[in-house]
Design an enzyme around this catalytic site. Structure first.
Site, short mmCIF file in Angstrom:
data_model
loop_
_atom_site.label_atom_id
_atom_site.label_comp_id
_atom_site.label_asym_id
_atom_site.label_seq_id
_atom_site.Cartn_x
_atom_site.Cartn_y
_atom_site.Cartn_z
N ASN A 12 12.66 -2.08 -2.93
CA ASN A 12 12.74 -1.03 -1.91
C ASN A 12 13.87 -1.44 -0.97
O ASN A 12 13.70 -2.32 -0.13
CB ASN A 12 11.40 -0.96 -1.17
CG ASN A 12 11.39 0.12 -0.11
OD1 ASN A 12 12.40 0.80 0.13
ND2 ASN A 12 10.25 0.28 0.56
N LYS A 19 13.35 -5.22 0.05
CA LYS A 19 11.98 -5.72 -0.16
C LYS A 19 11.73 -5.75 -1.67
O LYS A 19 12.21 -4.86 -2.38
CB LYS A 19 10.96 -4.78 0.47
CG LYS A 19 11.05 -4.72 1.97
CD LYS A 19 9.87 -3.94 2.56
CE LYS A 19 10.08 -3.76 4.04
NZ LYS A 19 10.02 -2.39 4.52
N ARG A 96 12.62 2.25 -5.34
CA ARG A 96 12.05 3.33 -4.53
C ARG A 96 13.20 4.13 -3.90
O ARG A 96 14.06 3.56 -3.23
CB ARG A 96 11.18 2.76 -3.42
CG ARG A 96 10.65 3.84 -2.53
CD ARG A 96 9.90 3.32 -1.33
NE ARG A 96 9.44 4.45 -0.57
CZ ARG A 96 9.46 4.52 0.76
NH1 ARG A 96 9.88 3.51 1.47
NH2 ARG A 96 9.04 5.59 1.37
N HIS A 185 6.30 10.57 0.99
CA HIS A 185 5.15 9.69 0.70
C HIS A 185 4.52 10.05 -0.65
O HIS A 185 3.35 9.78 -0.89
CB HIS A 185 4.03 9.81 1.75
CG HIS A 185 4.37 9.32 3.12
ND1 HIS A 185 3.95 9.98 4.24
CD2 HIS A 185 5.05 8.25 3.54
CE1 HIS A 185 4.38 9.33 5.32
NE2 HIS A 185 5.05 8.27 4.91
N ASN A 216 2.54 4.90 10.46
CA ASN A 216 3.56 5.15 11.47
C ASN A 216 4.22 6.50 11.17
O ASN A 216 4.43 7.31 12.05
CB ASN A 216 4.56 4.00 11.46
CG ASN A 216 5.37 4.01 12.71
OD1 ASN A 216 4.93 4.51 13.75
ND2 ASN A 216 6.57 3.49 12.63
N ARG A 246 7.65 10.16 15.71
CA ARG A 246 8.17 11.48 15.32
C ARG A 246 7.29 12.58 15.90
O ARG A 246 6.07 12.46 15.91
CB ARG A 246 8.20 11.61 13.79
CG ARG A 246 9.25 10.74 13.15
CD ARG A 246 9.20 10.79 11.64
NE ARG A 246 9.16 9.46 11.10
CZ ARG A 246 8.80 9.16 9.86
NH1 ARG A 246 8.47 10.11 9.02
NH2 ARG A 246 8.79 7.92 9.44
N ASP A 288 2.30 2.21 18.51
CA ASP A 288 1.25 1.58 17.70
C ASP A 288 -0.13 2.20 17.98
O ASP A 288 -0.54 2.36 19.13
CB ASP A 288 1.22 0.08 18.01
CG ASP A 288 0.45 -0.70 16.98
OD1 ASP A 288 1.09 -1.41 16.20
OD2 ASP A 288 -0.80 -0.59 16.97
N GLY A 337 -1.71 2.73 7.12
CA GLY A 337 -2.15 1.77 8.14
C GLY A 337 -3.26 2.30 9.03
O GLY A 337 -4.23 1.59 9.33
N GLY A 339 -5.14 5.23 8.34
CA GLY A 339 -6.22 5.70 7.47
C GLY A 339 -7.05 4.58 6.89
O GLY A 339 -8.26 4.71 6.69
N GLU A 340 -6.42 3.42 6.65
CA GLU A 340 -7.15 2.30 6.05
C GLU A 340 -7.83 1.41 7.08
O GLU A 340 -8.75 0.67 6.73
CB GLU A 340 -6.17 1.43 5.24
CG GLU A 340 -5.67 2.12 3.99
CD GLU A 340 -4.57 1.32 3.28
OE1 GLU A 340 -4.60 0.08 3.32
OE2 GLU A 340 -3.68 1.96 2.69
N ASN A 341 -7.35 1.46 8.34
CA ASN A 341 -7.83 0.45 9.31
C ASN A 341 -8.40 0.98 10.62
O ASN A 341 -9.25 0.32 11.21
CB ASN A 341 -6.66 -0.48 9.68
CG ASN A 341 -6.09 -1.18 8.48
OD1 ASN A 341 -6.81 -1.88 7.77
ND2 ASN A 341 -4.81 -0.99 8.22
N GLU A 392 1.92 1.56 -3.04
CA GLU A 392 3.11 2.26 -3.52
C GLU A 392 3.91 1.41 -4.50
O GLU A 392 4.46 1.91 -5.47
CB GLU A 392 3.99 2.68 -2.33
CG GLU A 392 3.34 3.80 -1.53
CD GLU A 392 3.92 3.97 -0.14
OE1 GLU A 392 3.54 3.20 0.76
OE2 GLU A 392 4.77 4.86 0.03
#
Ligand code: AMP
Length: 406
Positions: A12, A19, A96, A185, A216, A246, A288, A337, A339-341, A392
């Site tokens: 990526n 990455k 990606r 996404h 984010n 955004r 955040d 981030g 939705g999972e946490n 992903e």
């Protein structure tokens, strides 16, 4: 499993970062991962993790993406830190790509025409596609003998019908510039759609779900019979729900109004993409979610509470609209981030979905966090809500495997 294709490197790349994750596709395990940052700048930074070693190396010399991948490859074959005996053990590379326009509806094997196609889409993704091209060119220079595959963030959404993707603009202008909804996404929405089919035990071609990638950057999709019917992001990733920095949806005339006040396109773009969202409304100085929830729930920051309400309001609007579009919904899926946490944000969201048949379960909501997969709605819900962590990189590896083996 093909004997020839086993280890897939997922890359990526941005204009100054690369990455990577190396997968063994025999069991979809991660052999190594990390990144090179500050490519082309003084003092690049190299982070690496494998079963044998975990380190940060600064400064690293990485004047370009070729040098960055050479650094990665040297670590992968290092007997003390790495996981390969030779770089020839990498069988394929998956890249990606953020924007594939209407042209790329599936992953494709890279050749000159594909690179040119990604280049032509730079006006649509000026911050992302140039870095991705640098990444492809750099990786092909280091690993010229293996298949390289591009996986597009827009591709999964290209099943949308015109009634979903058309903007009400003059056709000649929209056609000339490719102005329409593309969605983003897609790799994440695709991964959790496939996972939802497994978890719910409903075949993909009969699965109706609302997938919510909340991080984010956030997007929500309506998936009908396993395919995207509509999604909240648009021609760019600015549209849809409120996000970290955004603004999401607003009256498009605001842009014209600001331009007439003398703000330049770059200034307006900056306001909407980098200075908007939670950062603009939350009064915490941060984009955040953790800080927003802490401030909102402490009772001392009413603006933070309003910003959280505004955020959840935007999620509810899309989920409610997509429920109506789909007619029958098997589940709502949360990932990313937030939705999972973020059990605070999830709790606030589930509290607002009673009209659709969702009954919250606080204990489950607190339990399924930090990578744990599970149902966070109560047993009596007619519309269940699941948390399914996204992956992903693994999706890109799977797609690359599928193309490289053809
Ligand atoms: P992403 O872009 O998917 O990495 O998601 C980033 C967002 O997830 C940020 O708003 C974070 O505040 C939020 N996030 C990450 N971890 C947590 C957590 N443990 N609790 C609440 N929010 C979190």
């Amino acid at each position: 499993m093909s004997d020839n294709i086993r280890r897939i490197l997922v890359v990526n790349a941005g204009s100054s970062s690369l990455k990577f994750t190396l997968f063994d596709m025999q069991n979809e395990s991660v052999l190594a991962k990390g990144q090179v940052e500050r490519i082309g700048m003084d003092g690049s930074l190299f982070t690496f993790e494998s079963a044998k070693a975990k380190f940060k190396q600064a400064p690293t010399v990485a004047p370009d993406h070729t040098a960055a991948l050479n650094t990665v490859c040297a670590a992968l074959v290092d007997p003390e830190k790495g996981c390969l005996s030779s770089i020839t053990e990498i069988n394929a590379v998956g890249h990606r790509i953020v924007h594939g326009g209407a042209k790329y509806t599936t992953p494709v094997r890279v050749d000159e025409t594909v690179i040119e196609g990604i280049r032509e889409l730079i006006p649509m993704a000026p911050l992302h596609n140039p870095g991705a091209i640098q990444g492809i060119v750099g990786c092909m220079a280091v690993l010229p003998d293996v298949p390289h595959v591009t996986v597009f963030d827009t591709a999964f959404h290209q099943t949308m019908p015109p009634e979903s993707y058309l903007y009400g603009l003059p056709k000649d202008i929209a056609g000339k510039y490719g102005i329409r909804k593309y969605g983003f996404h897609g790799t994440s929405h695709h991964f959790i759609t496939v996972r939802a089919s497994e978890v719910l035990g409903i075949p993909l071609d009969k699965l109706n779900i609302i997938t919510c990638h909340l991080g984010n950057g956030s997007s929500i999709s309506a998936v009908k019979n396993g395919k995207v019917l509509d999604t909240s992001m648009g021609m760019t990733p600015l549209a849809g729900v409120l996000m970290g920095t955004r603004c999401g949806d607003m009256d498009p005339a605001v842009v014209v109004f600001l331009a007439k006040q003398g703000y330049t396109p770059d200034q307006i773009n900056d306001m909407m993409n980098k200075k908007g969202g939670i950062l603009a409304l939350g009064n915490t100085g941060s984009s955040d979610m953790r800080e927003l929830c802490d401030a909102a729930l402490s009772g001392t920051n009413p603006e933070a509470k309003t910003a959280l309400d505004r955020l959840i309001h935007s999620y509810v609007m899309y989920i409610g609209g997509y429920y109506a579009l789909l007619g029958r919904v098997d589940a709502i899926i949360l990932t990313g981030g937030i939705g999972e946490n973020s059990y605070e944000a999830r709790g606030a969201l589930l509290d607002r979905l009673g009209g659709l048949g969702v009954i919250p379960d606080d204990a489950r909501n607190r339990e399924f966090r930090f990578g744990k997969e599970g149902r966070i709605s109560a047993d009596g819900s007619t519309l269940p809500v699941y948390v399914l962590p996204t992956n992903e990189e693994l999706m890109i590896a799977r797609e690359t495997y599928g193309i490289a083996c053809k």
